[in-house]
Each structure stands twice: as structure tokens, then as C-alpha cells.
Motif scaffolding. Structure first.
Motif, mmCIF file in Angstrom:
data_model
loop_
_atom_site.group_PDB
_atom_site.id
_atom_site.type_symbol
_atom_site.label_atom_id
_atom_site.label_comp_id
_atom_site.label_asym_id
_atom_site.label_seq_id
_atom_site.Cartn_x
_atom_site.Cartn_y
_atom_site.Cartn_z
ATOM 1 N N UNK A 115 -3.051 20.473 -8.442
ATOM 2 C CA UNK A 115 -3.650 19.510 -8.395
ATOM 3 C C UNK A 115 -3.179 17.737 -7.980
ATOM 4 N N UNK A 116 -2.779 16.856 -7.364
ATOM 5 C CA UNK A 116 -2.837 15.723 -6.945
ATOM 6 C C UNK A 116 -1.814 14.754 -7.775
ATOM 7 N N UNK A 117 -0.882 14.794 -7.998
ATOM 8 C CA UNK A 117 -1.276 12.626 -8.729
ATOM 9 C C UNK A 117 0.802 12.257 -7.889
ATOM 10 N N UNK A 118 0.265 11.257 -8.434
ATOM 11 C CA UNK A 118 1.556 10.494 -7.754
ATOM 12 C C UNK A 118 0.988 9.506 -6.414
ATOM 13 N N UNK A 119 -0.107 9.992 -6.165
ATOM 14 C CA UNK A 119 0.523 9.791 -4.805
ATOM 15 C C UNK A 119 1.067 8.196 -4.740
ATOM 16 N N UNK A 120 1.207 7.592 -3.586
ATOM 17 C CA UNK A 120 1.942 6.544 -3.263
ATOM 18 C C UNK A 120 2.549 6.221 -2.205
ATOM 19 N N UNK A 121 1.576 4.720 -1.426
ATOM 20 C CA UNK A 121 2.082 4.332 -0.295
ATOM 21 C C UNK A 121 2.991 2.869 -0.383
ATOM 22 N N UNK A 122 3.471 2.983 0.293
ATOM 23 C CA UNK A 122 4.343 1.005 0.092
ATOM 24 C C UNK A 122 3.442 0.372 0.711
ATOM 25 N N UNK A 123 3.323 -0.425 -0.120
ATOM 26 C CA UNK A 123 2.371 -1.842 0.626
ATOM 27 C C UNK A 123 2.284 -1.763 2.185
ATOM 28 N N UNK A 124 3.222 -2.070 2.540
ATOM 29 C CA UNK A 124 3.572 -2.582 4.171
ATOM 30 C C UNK A 124 2.741 -1.631 5.293
ATOM 31 N N UNK A 125 2.417 -0.215 4.469
ATOM 32 C CA UNK A 125 2.374 0.859 5.146
ATOM 33 C C UNK A 125 0.643 1.010 4.306
ATOM 34 N N UNK A 126 -0.535 0.897 3.556
ATOM 35 C CA UNK A 126 -1.640 0.541 3.226
ATOM 36 C C UNK A 126 -2.352 0.845 4.300
ATOM 37 N N UNK A 127 -3.509 1.659 4.154
ATOM 38 C CA UNK A 127 -4.010 1.019 4.679
ATOM 39 C C UNK A 127 -4.525 1.500 6.290
ATOM 40 N N UNK A 128 -4.072 2.385 7.006
ATOM 41 C CA UNK A 128 -2.976 2.417 8.533
ATOM 42 C C UNK A 128 -3.230 3.824 8.559
ATOM 43 N N UNK A 129 -3.310 4.690 7.218
ATOM 44 C CA UNK A 129 -3.713 6.237 7.815
ATOM 45 C C UNK A 129 -2.552 7.002 7.207
#
Length: 141
Positions: free
Chosen positions: A75-89
Motif C-alpha cells: 500500500x502506498x501511503x504518505x506520498x509527499x513532494x516539496x512544493x518547489x518540485x511539484x508538477x515536474x515529474x
């Protein structure tokens, strides 16, 4: 794994690499999430593994945890990406690495639950397919 949209900086995307509770609390709060100090220290032992994405300087930019039942289901949980690196792959790369490592560990299935606004990310970018599921929110009265 295509990474055409990733930021131009060199990234280290690793499986089961060290990550501290404080780093995950900071990453979570960086995008407006709520984080309780100590949560990672409590749940780490229940994980099949996790993926971290770090900058060249070692700054934590992305994370996903893979919980499992000790058998075929993860189960994938707690997926997180720093806002400065979102929507870039970066989020896609972190999830794909988690799926690869889960497959390599011998799991047959990997599940993810998500809110409707994340449907495009999980279904189109990461390759999950929709399924019927049930949910009980245990703190609802």
C-alpha cells in the motif's frame, strides 16, 4: 523511467535510505500538511520500504512509504513532494521507484487511496487503475 520533466538538478532517488522523523515532519509541513512529530519513528518498522528523493546537497524533496501485509499486498501511503518540485515529474519518479521495488520484493498487488484531485496523478501519470473500495472513517461520529 522517463524523467524529462524533472528539475535540472541532480537528484538521488533511493530505496530504504535513511530519513529522519524531523525531515518528514518538515517535508509534510512544507506543502501545508499536518505532521505529528514521532510518526515516522512509530511506523517505519511496519513498512516494506520507502523511497526518498534528495537534492545533491541532501535536502529531502520527495518521499513515499510502502506499507504491506507481509505477503502479496502493498500500500502506498504518505506520498509527499516539496512544493518547489511539484508538477515536474518528481512525484511520478518516486512512485514508480516504489512500485519497482515492491515488485522486486515479490508482492503481487500495490494499492493506493487518494482524493479526487489526485486522480490524474495516480491514474494517468503513475499507471494505477481505478477499483471499487470501501472506507470507514473511524473518527466520524
Amino acid at each position: 523511467m522517463p524523467t524529462d520533466n524533472l528539475p535540472t538538478e541532480k537528484l538521488d532517488i533511493g530505496w530504504r535510505r535513511p530519513v529522519t522523523d524531523a525531515e518528514l515532519v518538515e517535508l509534510t509541513t512544507s506543502h501545508g500538511g499536518n505532521a505529528e512529530p514521532g510518526w515516522w519513528d512509530r511506523i517505519r518498522n511496519h513498512s516494506l520500504g520507502w523511497v526518498t528523493a534528495r537534492s545533491e546537497s541532501g535536502h529531502l524533496l520527495g518521499f513515499v512509504n510502502v506499507a504491506w501485509d507481509g505477503g502479496d499486498h502493498a500500500f502506498l501511503i504518505d506520498t509527499k513532494t516539496r512544493p518547489s518540485h511539484q508538477r515536474g515529474g518528481l512525484g511520478t519518479a518516486v512512485v514508480r521507484r516504489a512500485v519497482e521495488e515492491t515488485r522486486a520484493a515479490g508482492c503481487e498487488w500495490v494499492f493506493v487511496d487518494f482524493e479526487p484531485h489526485l486522480e490524474q496523478f495516480y491514474l494517468e501519470s503513475c499507471g494505477f487503475r481505478p477499483t471499487a473500495a470501501g472506507l470507514i472513517h473511524l473518527t466520524d461520529e
